[in-house]
Write an enzyme that holds these catalytic residues in place. Structure first.
Site, PDB file in Angstrom:
ATOM      1  N   CYS A  62      36.870  40.470  30.271  1.00 38.15           N
ATOM      2  CA  CYS A  62      36.027  39.800  31.253  1.00 38.15           C
ATOM      3  C   CYS A  62      34.931  40.711  31.791  1.00 38.15           C
ATOM      4  CB  CYS A  62      36.879  39.264  32.397  1.00 38.15           C
ATOM      5  SG  CYS A  62      37.800  40.541  33.294  1.00 38.15           S
ATOM      6  N   HIS A  81      40.243  39.823  37.106  1.00 44.63           N
ATOM      7  CA  HIS A  81      39.104  39.128  36.493  1.00 44.63           C
ATOM      8  C   HIS A  81      37.807  39.573  37.172  1.00 44.63           C
ATOM      9  CE1 HIS A  81      37.579  36.090  33.855  1.00 44.63           C
ATOM     10  NE2 HIS A  81      36.988  35.415  34.831  1.00 44.63           N
ATOM     11  N   ASP A  88      30.959  32.008  35.529  1.00 39.52           N
ATOM     12  CA  ASP A  88      31.955  32.823  34.823  1.00 39.52           C
ATOM     13  C   ASP A  88      31.613  32.847  33.338  1.00 39.52           C
ATOM     14  OD1 ASP A  88      34.097  34.224  33.916  1.00 39.52           O
ATOM     15  OD2 ASP A  88      35.627  32.972  34.851  1.00 39.52           O
TER      16      ASP A  88
END
Length: 803
Positions: free
Chosen positions: A504, A548, A564
């Site tokens: 991520c 994350h 995201d």
């Protein structure tokens, strides 16, 4: 020639205080080794508990046949452990007490503790020829070790007196005391100090594992106390029973104190010195950081929602905001001025502006939830977009992140409100805009060129530009993995155009760079995403694997908007959670080859074990550690109608006295002698006779029938003495005799002969009935049987008529 004396005589020889034997003058088994002798190293052996099977192994010269002992004595390991002398038990307790502190004590102090315990072994002390040399050398080591230890603590903790330094100093005192362990008085001091060192574990952590460690330590210390007062017991018999009596007696009192003792606020607060390891999300982000956390199943925090939980894809647990990028690492901006606000303070303008964008129904019914955060040694907390804390000591920053006034060194519970949807910073300050557009002057030329190209193709529209980046990523073979290739200088270019594999932080970092390169203010937000329900189904658990990072882009009229980019490549990561993604992709998430398969199997095994332990730990923290003043007042005190501290103290004292009384009564009932129904009348008879003549009472080692025979013989002798006297000189004989005729009811009466004869007949009746009840056919019947009760009644009547 082997002879076998009686078991009673040989066992008496073994238990004698003076008994000892040697084999060829080399082995000396003493069955009562003195504590002082062991402490001075004059007895280095360990007691061997003697089994009954050793009886009858004497040789003709009354020495022990060692070969026979080896084959006949079979003692189990726990019997050997219980039979250890008190001195060895004290050394065992030191290991059990010091070992749990290894997580926070300095390494050099643990080494000093190990050396100190080993130096107390009798075999080490036995190397000194004289006791005065031993004491002199050990005293010098004690003083030198203590002074060097103080200097070591001063240097280790940077001259900062904190909680961890205080615990280390207490451990140093205990370790130093071991160097003067010579008398029982020293042993009592060591054991009592060990209890304090053991209790100091709760100052560092109140988890379930720590509690189990303390319980084991307390049991060991109690056994050491028992052994210290029972050092002559070479078999260890009764030590576990004594421990059980102490434990059973203490548990009810423990429950009463836990339920009723007032929960007072702390009188002072001492912080850790900051030497603890940092876990979880750190204050910077580089490629690879979150990938390492993604392989950890350790618990980050738990959440319990008051009402309905938001959907999985909305569970973004906001922690830190990174605005500064140097080409490699993202960090919070040092130039941006941060404003902190607590709910007790006046509401600042930036909070009012954000509230103004929320709908009325959101303001009236926010999502309420409680977070139980594991220790991180950092100040930042986590909450859903956008969090407003309801607990004291927690503030809201102008980046809408939660900040504790002190580092989280212990498990922390705090209540949070979530207002969503809400727009923050609808108008962007020029300085903030500049900071969130800043990029290094050089580096990553390919990414800069691609950003300008896609932005121009999107007509300089930020939303269309972000969609264009998403399409470009989807059309390229990007891969989501725990094991991305290593990146060099131009990390953004290498990731976007060469490796195309990352976690991520790779996607959020590259996406934020692309937005800034196109002139769109953007920043990286670090925290956690998703989570999963616990095994009980009522608590939401977020683990380190859920760590994350995502991007926030500032759009005109909308403020900061969450985007995201990881969802471009692995949408199931956001929609289903990290655990579901890992289960779906299996070992491919951990790389290629056999090593990836092994890592995946270890991950699955550890995940199952952690879930079970975390579930038990949660209920321990929630129901035991979390039993605070509010829960006490809201449940127990309300149910008992207790409205003041004085009433609470009265209830506490009354309950404690009641429990102690019940336990004392139970112990008395358990220890009092219980007689057979046929023995009880004779016991009462012996007590009554003993009040008139002590020679007529039954001895402790005398059987009932033997006592009755002796009683009958005494009366018969008295009868014969009285019969030899004539009636003419009876009066003078009674006045001159130093030992007059004896009767049970009186002495020297004229009718003593007839009365003694009657009493002998009654004693014979008592013996006949007693034999039937204890040794005859009636002994096989239940005591409630009619025939049994009939004969028992005759026995009682005979005893009463005798009296």
């Amino acid at each position: 020639m082997t002879i076998k004396p009686s078991k009673r005589s040989l066992s008496k020889r073994f238990t004698s205080k003076q008994s000892s034997f040697t084999s060829n003058g080399a082995v000396d088994w003493s069955f009562e080794q003195s504590f002082e002798l062991l402490a001075l190293g004059q007895r280095a052996g360990i007691n061997v508990p003697v089994d009954d099977s050793i009886i009858g192994v004497l040789t003709s010269d009354n020495s022990i046949d060692n070969a026979s002992i080896t084959s006949t004595v079979k003692v189990r390991w726990y019997n050997k452990l219980l039979a250890l002398p008190a001195y060895y038990w004290i050394l065992i307790t030191q290991v059990i007490v010091i070992l749990p502190h290894a997580a926070h004590l300095p390494l050099w102090l643990m080494g000093f503790a190990l050396v100190s315990i080993i130096a107390q072994l009798p075999r080490i002390k036995a190397k000194f020829k004289q006791a005065r040399h031993l004491k002199r050398i050990y005293q010098g080591i004690q003083m030198l070790g203590f002074l060097l230890g103080l200097a070591g603590l001063w240097l280790t903790y940077d001259a900062t007196f904190g909680l961890d330094m205080g615990v280390a100093f207490l451990a140093l005192c205990l370790i130093s005391k071991l160097w003067e362990l010579y008398r029982r008085r020293d042993a009592y001091v060591v054991l009592n100090l060990s209890l304090f060192v053991l209790a100091s574990l709760f100052l560092m952590d109140q988890g379930l594992l720590t509690t189990l460690e303390v319980i084991v330590g307390v049991v060991a210390i109690l056994l050491a106390f028992i052994a210290l007062n029972d050092d002559a017991n070479t078999r260890g018999d009764g030590r576990l029973r004594t421990l059980g009596v102490l434990g059973v007696g203490a548990l009810p009192l423990l429950v009463v104190l836990f339920l009723f003792f007032p929960r007072l606020p702390p009188l002072w607060s001492v912080q850790l010195s900051g030497q603890q390891a940092i876990t979880g999300v750190s204050d910077s982000m580089s490629p690879g950081d979150f990938a390492n956390l993604g392989q950890s199943t350790a618990l980050a925090f738990r959440v319990q929602f008051e009402d309905n939980r938001p959907p999985q894809e909305q569970l973004y647990w906001r922690g830190l905001v990174f605005s500064d990028f140097d080409g490699v690492t993202w960090r919070p901006s040092r130039e941006q001025q941060q404003w902190n606000w607590e709910t007790a303070q006046q509401t600042p303008a930036w909070v009012e502006n954000a509230f103004a964008t929320a709908a009325d129904k959101v303001k009236l019914a926010p999502i309420n939830y409680e977070v139980v955060l594991e220790p991180t040694q950092q100040r930042w907390l986590f909450g859903l977009d956008y969090p407003f804390a309801q607990s004291q000591g927690i503030s809201l920053t102008s980046d809408f992140t939660l900040l504790k006034n002190q580092p989280v060194t212990q498990q922390l519970r705090y209540d949070v409100l979530r207002y969503a949807p809400m727009r923050i910073d609808p108008k962007l300050d020029d300085n903030v805009r500049r900071l969130n557009l800043a990029l290094p002057n050089q580096g990553n030329p390919k990414a800069r060129a691609l950003a300008k190209q896609l932005f121009a193709q999107a007509g300089s529209d930020p939303v269309r530009y972000m969609n264009a980046i998403e399409r470009w990523i989807n059309q390229t073979e990007f891969r989501y993995t725990f094991s991305p290739p290593r990146l060099n200088a131009n990390r953004i270019d290498e990731f976007l155009f060469d490796t195309k594999a990352g976690f991520c932080e790779h996607y959020s970092s590259s996406f934020t760079f692309m937005l800034r390169a196109a002139g769109i203010p953007a920043r990286v937000v670090a925290g956690y995403q998703g989570g999963e329900l616990s095994r009980g189904g009522n608590v939401w658990e977020v683990r380190q694997m859920d760590a994350h990072a995502w991007t926030e882009a500032w759009l005109e009229g909308q403020g900061w908007v969450r985007v995201d980019p990881t969802a471009f490549v692995a949408p199931e990561r956001v929609e289903q959670g990290m655990n579901a993604l890992t289960q779906a992709q299996g070992a491919t998430m951990f790389g290629d080859g056999a090593g990836a398969q092994i890592s995946y199997q270890q991950y699955q095994m550890l995940q199952t074990l952690r879930r079970l332990s975390d579930q038990a730990s949660y209920y321990w923290q929630k129901d035991i550690v979390g039993y605070d003043q509010d829960k006490q007042a809201g449940s127990l005190l309300k149910w008992l109608n207790i409205s003041s501290v004085m009433q609470q103290i009265v209830w506490l004292a009354g309950s404690a006295i009641t429990v102690v009384g019940i336990v004392a009564l139970m112990i008395w009932q358990r220890r009092r002698k219980r007689w057979h129904p046929a023995d009880l009348p004779l016991v009462k008879l012996s007590k009554r006779l003993g009040k008139r003549d002590k020679s007529l009472t039954r001895y402790e080692n005398e059987g009932q029938l033997a006592w009755l025979d002796r009683l009958s013989a005494t009366l018969n002798s008295a009868t014969l003495d009285s019969a030899d006297l004539t009636s003419a000189d009876l009066k003078s004989a009674e006045s001159l005799s130093s030992k007059p005729a004896i009767t049970i009811l009186g002495k020297g009466k004229p009718d003593s002969i007839q009365r003694n004869s009657d009493q002998i007949d009654r004693i014979d009746d008592i013996k006949r009935n007693y034999r039937q009840l204890r040794y005859g056919r009636l002994s096989t019947l239940e005591t409630s049987n009619h025939k049994y009760q009939q004969v028992l009644k005759q026995l009682k009547q005979s005893v009463l008529s005798l009296l």
